[in-house]
Write a protein that holds these residues in place. Structure first.
Motif, PDB file in Angstrom:
ATOM      1  N   CYS A 100     -59.358  -6.153  35.068  1.00 36.01           N
ATOM      2  CA  CYS A 100     -60.332  -6.698  35.826  1.00 36.01           C
ATOM      3  C   CYS A 100     -60.375  -6.321  37.346  1.00 36.01           C
ATOM      4  CB  CYS A 100     -60.352  -8.138  35.702  1.00 36.01           C
ATOM      5  SG  CYS A 100     -61.878  -9.035  36.552  1.00 36.01           S
ATOM      6  N   CYS A 129     -56.842 -15.183  30.934  1.00 36.78           N
ATOM      7  CA  CYS A 129     -57.754 -14.073  30.308  1.00 36.78           C
ATOM      8  C   CYS A 129     -56.896 -12.902  30.012  1.00 36.78           C
ATOM      9  CB  CYS A 129     -58.639 -13.603  31.519  1.00 36.78           C
ATOM     10  SG  CYS A 129     -59.719 -12.126  31.052  1.00 36.78           S
ATOM     11  N   CYS A 141     -58.320 -16.740  35.290  1.00 43.58           N
ATOM     12  CA  CYS A 141     -57.924 -15.369  35.209  1.00 43.58           C
ATOM     13  C   CYS A 141     -56.447 -15.294  34.675  1.00 43.58           C
ATOM     14  CB  CYS A 141     -57.840 -14.633  36.468  1.00 43.58           C
ATOM     15  SG  CYS A 141     -59.738 -14.701  37.116  1.00 43.58           S
TER      16      CYS A 141
END
Ligand code: SF4
Length: 349
Positions: free
Chosen positions: A215, A209, A206
């Protein structure tokens, strides 16, 4: 709150810099020069890479394009040749449909592979995912590309609670809310790359990302809880016998019926797969069968446990005799290798 324009821009930026280079892919810098992806090559890559890794599929893609440079070449090839070249990729209905689809493109579309989603959906073996992918990549049509990897990303972004498979439709709708006219082909490929790479099933990265700030699963530290899935049923086990009849370096093969598992492929004779049969009435006419061992093979919906028997004959009577087993599906290659382990490839001594 999801700011869709910002999300798309962030993903496209990431793709421009870090998207995968794949043999069938036209990178953004080349697209900007007007180069467009070949729908035939993209179609082959998509059909081959479903249910397997790109690393495994890539050599098959190269082999097919070298043997059949155009969809018409593929359509004109013998189906048996196509099936044997497919051996090892599994899901043999796909290979049969591949050949059938090539024939329809040759006969109904003048050998020109369609690129619009609606027409693609009418071709044999092309489902919503493949149609959406080809249309987006090759014609920049703003389609909704959703495969298993994209489902994972979307379920995490929205912390989507409905378990799969029931939740599939809802996930598709959520993915559709992110579709726009701006660079649809690159966006679709970027989303697939994100799902196949950073947003992995067990250890998403993450920190790298481009969508981490939007998210929801990441915000709660619950990335790997998504996508939610219904409890898996236990995989059933089917059992049977397989018979390897050898004559020197050759083995007796038979073509499996078109309808059914591994349809149209060559295999060795076997009993039906279910409960282990009480006798060997399915064996080819030959006495002195000797047990060589057992193999296991996992199909999508069941596990197969085969006891392998072998025997040898002096002469090849009727039937199909093969020496090169590379054209057999993996399960039958395992069976033959099991027999060879016992005897050596040249047959019992
Ligand atoms: S932040 Fe993490 S979990 Fe969320 S989409 Fe990105 S990689 Fe996946």
């Amino acid at each position: 709150m999801h700011d869709i324009s910002k999300m798309r821009a962030a993903l496209l930026r990431w793709y421009d810099e870090q998207g995968r280079s794949l043999p069938w892919r036209v990178r953004p810098e080349d697209r900007a020069k007007g180069i467009i992806a070949d729908p035939y090559a993209v179609w082959l890559s998509e059909v081959m890479s479903q249910q397997t890794t790109l690393v495994h599929a890539a050599p098959y893609w190269e082999k097919f394009l070298a043997a059949f440079p155009s969809v018409t070449d593929l359509a004109n090839a013998e189906r048996e040749l196509v099936l044997s070249m497919w051996a090892g990729l599994g899901y043999y209905a796909r290979a049969r449909n591949l050949h059938k689809c090539a024939g329809v493109v040759r006969d109904d579309h003048g050998g020109v592979f369609p690129v619009d989603e609606k027409t693609l959906l009418g071709l044999p073996g092309i489902g919503p995912y493949t149609a959406a992918t080809i249309a987006a990549i090759c014609a920049d049509e703003a389609t909704n590309i959703v495969d298993g990897n994209v489902e994972r990303v979307i379920s995490r972004i929205f912390a989507y609670e409905v378990p799969l498979p029931k939740g599939r439709k809802g996930l598709r709708e959520l993915a559709g809310t992110l579709v726009r006219e701006d660079r649809p082909g690159d966006y679709g490929q970027a989303l697939m790359d994100l799902g196949a790479g950073l947003c992995s099933r067990t250890s998403p990265q993450c920190g790298l990302c481009p969508w981490s700030q939007w998210c929801k699963a990441h915000a709660c530290g619950e990335e790997t809880l998504y996508p939610k899935k219904d409890k898996k049923k236990k995989t059933p086990i089917r059992r049977g016998y397989a018979y390897v009849l050898m004559c020197g370096n050759k083995i007796l093969a038979e073509q499996r019926p078109d309808a059914g598992l591994l349809g149209g492929m060559l295999g060795v004779p076997t009993s039906p797969w279910g409960e282990r049969p009480k006798d060997h009435s399915a064996a080819p006419l030959q006495r002195n069968w000797e047990k060589a061992g057992e193999i296991k093979h996992v199909f999508t919906h069941f596990e197969l446990d085969l006891e392998v028997f072998m025997a040898q004959v002096e002469e090849m009577k009727e039937g199909i005799w093969v020496e090169d087993i590379s054209g057999l599906p993996t399960v039958f290659r395992k069976v033959v290798e099991c027999a060879h382990k016992k005897t050596g490839p040249a047959g019992p001594v």
